[in-house]
Design a protein around this motif. Structure first.
Motif, PDB file in Angstrom:
ATOM      1  N   SER A 368       0.823  -1.214   0.000  1.00  9.33           N
ATOM      2  CA  SER A 368       0.000   0.000   0.000  1.00  9.33           C
ATOM      3  C   SER A 368       0.855   1.260   0.000  1.00  9.33           C
ATOM      4  O   SER A 368       0.407   2.330  -0.428  1.00  9.33           O
ATOM      5  N   ARG A 377      -1.571  -4.487  -8.197  1.00  7.31           N
ATOM      6  CA  ARG A 377      -1.510  -4.925  -6.803  1.00  7.31           C
ATOM      7  C   ARG A 377      -2.069  -6.342  -6.638  1.00  7.31           C
ATOM      8  O   ARG A 377      -1.499  -7.167  -5.916  1.00  7.31           O
ATOM      9  N   GLU A 427      -8.345  -0.566   6.290  1.00  2.34           N
ATOM     10  CA  GLU A 427      -8.083   0.862   6.107  1.00  2.34           C
ATOM     11  C   GLU A 427      -9.345   1.691   6.287  1.00  2.34           C
ATOM     12  O   GLU A 427      -9.297   2.807   6.815  1.00  2.34           O
TER      13      GLU A 427
END
Length: 504
Positions: A368, A377, A427
């Motif tokens: 990240s 990713r 997150e």
């Protein structure tokens, strides 16, 4: 509400269709509903022996007809040098061997595999027209007197036969019966008496099934036709109620064995019994059950044994999310995890999943900071998951932990997406939500695994795929549920108690 009627009709149609097709295939192909169901299988061998005259020879052996309580699974023969052709004679199946030139002692074999199936019912063939016997004196007078004694005590053909058999019993000592039995055998006499009284009857020959018996002969009985069924009687002891160990061999043909072109012919029977899985017996008789998954190649059958379990896992997920109220990471990810558990077993699978996801989350935290695009990713996570699984598989093998090799059954793309979704949830909502969704996913996956690993469930899912229509109906019903979830009831319980306390 306007669409409720058609919706309920669809539900009923799916349930009736699924269960109806399953019961139809169960009745037609004898597919058992339980995986551990066993059946008693008899192997019966008929041995024909004769001396050939050195001329063209034809051998005719009567074969058992279709009858209730028994199913013929397989038939084979051994007849070195003889031609063979099945046929029908006098309404009875027969084996026909032939050879143009044959001399000396000969032996022919016919072997049957027969299943004792109390649920199997064969239609009863109606009686053929039989000539009423003519009696010569003094036997005619004795026969009439026997009938005059038995008729008032009877109410039908079967009860008349039972009364006559009692009169013919040696312990009764009836003079008329003793006179007639000096001229006729007991079965022949009972048949002739019944025909004289205009009762449909015939003599039949049956094989008494006894495990390990060799060189056994057929026994003669009498059958009486009444109420659209044939009833079996012993000529001197009355009606035979238990026919589970009696295999009818000869019903309408003139004789069991006919040899043209030979002499000193005889037939004897040997038999053994064995208990075998009912499914294997049905496969031997019916092959791939028509249009079924057994018609696929073996490799594809193994794949479909897992695919057919997916609806079970989907039903568990729907119930746990809609009715119970569990939150999971991904909608149907627990089903895929449960499929992996089926390959790895539950405890090794849980350990492997937590290990891979835990290491993956730590690496994802580092990724990240690199500000990679989503596609890149995910690709990196896939590569990392493959590396983790490969590393631990090699280490497990070198350390002698064979269970570690089962980590390869986990879907690697799904694991990568799981790591990505949990990382985003961390997150956005914090670690608590990750624990709630991750724990919910594992709990639902565990319940789905337990449901799919039940032997009866996996057996029915593969052998009766039409039952998935019933699962579809249940999922549709659950999809219309709009009430409170079970976990919400617990949450509102505190509100209810607080409201009750505030009311004076």
């Amino acid at each position: 509400m306007a669409h409720r009627g058609p919706f309920l009709f669809l539900i009923v149609l799916l349930v009736i269709g699924g269960t109806g097709i399953a019961f139809y295939r169960h009745n037609i192909y004898a597919i058992p509903f339980y995986p551990d169901e066993k059946q008693l299988v008899w192997q019966v061998e008929a041995r024909v022996q004769f001396t050939a005259n050195g001329e063209p020879t034809n051998v005719y052996l009567a074969l058992p007809p279709d009858q209730s309580g028994f199913r013929i699974v397989d038939a084979s023969r051994a007849s070195s040098g003889f031609g063979y052709a099945p046929g029908v004679r006098g309404g009875q199946l027969q084996a026909h061997w032939s050879k143009r030139e044959v001399t000396g002692d000969q032996s022919l074999f016919y072997k049957l595999e027969i299943v004792a199936d109390p649920n199997y019912s064969a239609p009863a063939a109606p009686p053929t027209i039989r000539t009423i016997p003519s009696w010569r004196e003094p036997y005619g007078t004795a026969a009439r007197q026997l009938l005059e004694t038995a008729l008032p005590l009877s109410a039908g053909g079967v009860s008349l036969a039972e009364q006559l058999s009692q009169l013919m019993s040696p312990t009764r000592g009836d003079q008329n019966a003793s006179l007639l039995l000096g001229e006729f055998s007991a079965p022949e006499l009972l048949q002739n008496l019944l025909l004289t009284a205009d009762v449909p009857a015939r003599t039949v020959q049956a094989l008494k099934l006894e495990d390990g018996r060799r060189r056994q002969d057929l026994a003669t009985f009498v059958q009486v036709y009444e109420d659209n069924a044939w009833h079996l009687l012993d000529a001197q002891s009355g009606r035979v109620h238990d026919t589970s160990n009696l295999l009818l061999w000869l019903t309408d043909a003139p004789s069991v064995l006919d040899v043209l072109g030979g002499r000193n012919s005889r037939v004897s029977f040997s038999m053994i019994s064995a208990v075998r899985p009912a499914l294997a017996v049905s496969q031997e008789q019916y092959g791939d059950f028509g249009f079924s998954l057994y018609s696929l190649p073996i490799a594809e059958q193994g794949v479909f044994k897992l695919i057919m379990l997916l609806p079970i896992g989907a039903l568990v997920v729907v119930f746990m999310r809609i009715i119970v109220g569990f939150r999971t990471s991904g909608t149907f990810m627990p089903v895929l995890i449960a499929l992996a558990f089926l390959q790895t077993d539950l405890i090794p699978g849980l350990s492997s999943f937590l290990l891979v996801v835990g290491i993956g989350l730590m690496i994802r935290y580092y990724l990240s900071n690199l500000n990679l695009l989503l596609v890149a990713r995910i690709a990196v996570l896939v590569l990392i998951v493959i590396g983790i699984i490969t590393t631990f598989s090699v280490l497990s093998y070198r350390l002698g932990l064979i269970e570690g090799l089962n980590m390869t059954f986990f879907p690697m793309i799904i694991l990568a997406w799981t790591i990505e979704r949990m990382s985003i949830t961390w997150e956005e909502s914090g670690p608590k939500e990750v624990v709630v969704q991750g724990g919910g996913s594992l709990l639902v996956a565990t319940i789905a695994y337990l449901a799919m690993s039940v032997p009866v469930v996996s057996y029915l899912a593969f052998n009766f795929p039409e039952l998935h229509l019933v699962l579809l109906a249940i999922v549709l019903l659950l999809g219309r549920y709009t009430g409170y979830r079970l976990l919400e009831l617990r949450r509102f319980a505190a509100f209810k108690s607080a409201t009750a306390e505030s009311v004076p």
